[in-house]
Design a protein around this motif. Structure first.
Motif, PDB file in Angstrom:
ATOM      1  N   ARG A 114       8.298 -38.347  46.799  1.00 47.24           N
ATOM      2  CA  ARG A 114       9.368 -37.410  46.468  1.00 47.24           C
ATOM      3  C   ARG A 114       8.802 -36.177  45.770  1.00 47.24           C
ATOM      4  O   ARG A 114       7.813 -36.267  45.034  1.00 47.24           O
ATOM      5  CB  ARG A 114      10.399 -38.077  45.557  1.00 47.24           C
ATOM      6  N   PHE A 116      10.212 -32.957  43.343  1.00 46.61           N
ATOM      7  CA  PHE A 116      11.315 -32.417  42.548  1.00 46.61           C
ATOM      8  C   PHE A 116      10.841 -31.145  41.853  1.00 46.61           C
ATOM      9  O   PHE A 116       9.720 -31.093  41.341  1.00 46.61           O
ATOM     10  CB  PHE A 116      11.773 -33.429  41.490  1.00 46.61           C
ATOM     11  N   CYS A 289      16.326 -40.590  40.432  1.00 45.53           N
ATOM     12  CA  CYS A 289      16.330 -40.398  41.885  1.00 45.53           C
ATOM     13  C   CYS A 289      15.174 -41.136  42.545  1.00 45.53           C
ATOM     14  O   CYS A 289      15.316 -41.652  43.666  1.00 45.53           O
ATOM     15  CB  CYS A 289      16.264 -38.904  42.214  1.00 45.53           C
ATOM     16  N   GLU A 295      19.599 -38.355  46.365  1.00 44.77           N
ATOM     17  CA  GLU A 295      19.285 -36.940  46.511  1.00 44.77           C
ATOM     18  C   GLU A 295      19.431 -36.266  45.146  1.00 44.77           C
ATOM     19  O   GLU A 295      20.418 -36.474  44.450  1.00 44.77           O
ATOM     20  CB  GLU A 295      20.235 -36.291  47.516  1.00 44.77           C
ATOM     21  N   THR A 299      17.386 -29.750  45.200  1.00 48.33           N
ATOM     22  CA  THR A 299      16.493 -30.266  46.232  1.00 48.33           C
ATOM     23  C   THR A 299      15.277 -29.349  46.399  1.00 48.33           C
ATOM     24  O   THR A 299      15.280 -28.191  45.959  1.00 48.33           O
ATOM     25  CB  THR A 299      17.211 -30.376  47.584  1.00 48.33           C
ATOM     26  N   GLU A 300      14.257 -29.868  47.069  1.00 46.45           N
ATOM     27  CA  GLU A 300      13.087 -29.037  47.337  1.00 46.45           C
ATOM     28  C   GLU A 300      13.447 -27.880  48.269  1.00 46.45           C
ATOM     29  O   GLU A 300      12.863 -26.792  48.179  1.00 46.45           O
ATOM     30  CB  GLU A 300      11.941 -29.876  47.900  1.00 46.45           C
ATOM     31  N   GLU A 301      14.440 -28.077  49.133  1.00 41.19           N
ATOM     32  CA  GLU A 301      14.893 -26.980  49.997  1.00 41.19           C
ATOM     33  C   GLU A 301      15.584 -25.898  49.182  1.00 41.19           C
ATOM     34  O   GLU A 301      15.448 -24.704  49.472  1.00 41.19           O
ATOM     35  CB  GLU A 301      15.829 -27.517  51.084  1.00 41.19           C
TER      36      GLU A 301
END
Length: 335
Positions: A114, A116, A289, A295, A299-301
């Motif tokens: 993951r 973050f 998370c 989620e 988010t990374e997006e």
């Protein structure tokens, strides 16, 4: 869960302190090339210190690497941590460019870990309260918003911030907080127009964002070199009222609503509630998370999109042109 912190400066110290008091989390080590700084933090928090990332990772069986390094070092160390199969928490901005951010995201996904990114403003009680009230329709449909974030120039104490190529300047490093926050409310940005003034110990920017959502317009102001105390503020104008927040005001959050009752006119939120440390809340959320697979709030997006908008603002300030993100020209390329 064992966490190691890479970087023992201001943000690294905040991360390490939060992890050290988190239930079911062990601060396994801290690392910094400045051995004295690492030793001070390790001694204070009762952990061990290392002078190199490789040495630390060879010695410690960590689950999570928390990266609090200068922006140019985010990408290489996220890639290194991902290759070792470690989950990553990284300070904002995620990277210097959207392309670097995409490479980091892809590497973490390929290695099954993951990623973050620490856009902590969403975890500040004042901003979370504003978000919930706006989403609940307390002031109707928001058409215009303004946010500012001003303080002293960090380059006066930490030289790399003054290097525009390294830090990205005030828009990439400071204003990006408000870019991410406004995106959390209004979604994708349609166009960006920016003005920027720089000088010795000065970096001042004004940016106008137009969003797809209700064609909302947001004005952002950021200033490194302000002679007064660090201050943040936000104002939202909706179809049925106005919502204001100013960190320098005694009443930190106010709503002025059309035809509101007296009891509805002002809602106060503590300006710095120590029992709800936003950095602790953010990092505990990321750890949660990892455990649950949920989620994250950021988010990374989201982090990549914030960099895309900041880069568009930098390009707009340099060219004097409006940058449209639908058909984008970010970093000089069609997107």
């Amino acid at each position: 869960m064992k966490v190691v912190v890479l970087g023992c400066g201001t943000m690294g110290s905040i991360h390490a302190a939060a992890f050290s008091r988190m239930p079911d989390v062990t601060l396994a080590a801290v690392c910094d090339i400045d051995g004295e700084r690492a030793e001070r933090l390790a001694s204070k928090l009762g952990t061990v210190r290392y002078a190199s990332f490789e040495e630390m990772m060879n010695a410690v069986e960590a689950d999570v690497v928390s990266i609090a390094l200068p922006t140019p070092l985010h990408k290489p160390y996220v890639l290194k941590a991902a290759a070792l199969g470690k989950h990553v928490i990284c300070e904002k901005p995620i990277a210097a460019s959207p392309e670097d951010a995409e490479e980091m995201i892809a590497a973490c996904r390929a290695n099954g870990v993951r990623l973050f990114i620490g856009h902590v403003v969403r975890f500040f009680p004042e901003y979370a309260d504003m978000s919930s009230r706006i989403e609940a329709g307390a002031i109707g449909t928001v058409g215009v918003a303004h946010a500012k974030r001003i303080g002293s120039h960090p380059g006066d104490a930490t030289p790399w911030y003054a290097d525009q190529e390294a830090s990205g300047g005030v828009m990439m490093d400071l204003m990006i907080h408000d870019i991410d926050y406004m995106r959390s409310l209004f979604g994708d940005v349609k166009s960006v127009y920016a003005l920027n003034r720089t000088g010795p110990s000065l970096d001042y920017a004004l940016v106008t964002l137009r969003f797809h959502h209700h064609n909302a317009i947001v004005h952002l102001e950021a200033h490194w070199g302000y002679p007064g105390p660090f201050t943040t503020a936000a104002e939202f104008a909706g179809t049925s009222g106005v919502l204001r927040y100013d960190s320098s005001a005694s009443n930190s959050l106010q709503i002025r609503r059309a035809q509101a009752t007296a009891s509805e006119k002002k809602v106060a939120v503590p300006s710095s509630p120590s029992y709800r440390d936003p950095y602790y809340l953010e990092l505990a959320h990321f750890i949660g998370c990892i455990r649950s697979g949920a989620e994250p709030i950021v988010t990374e997006e989201d982090a990549k999109k914030a960099v895309e908008v900041a880069r568009a603002a930098i390009k707009s300030a340099a060219t004097g042109q409006v940058i449209r993100l639908d058909a984008a020209e970010v970093n000089g390329e069609e997107r």
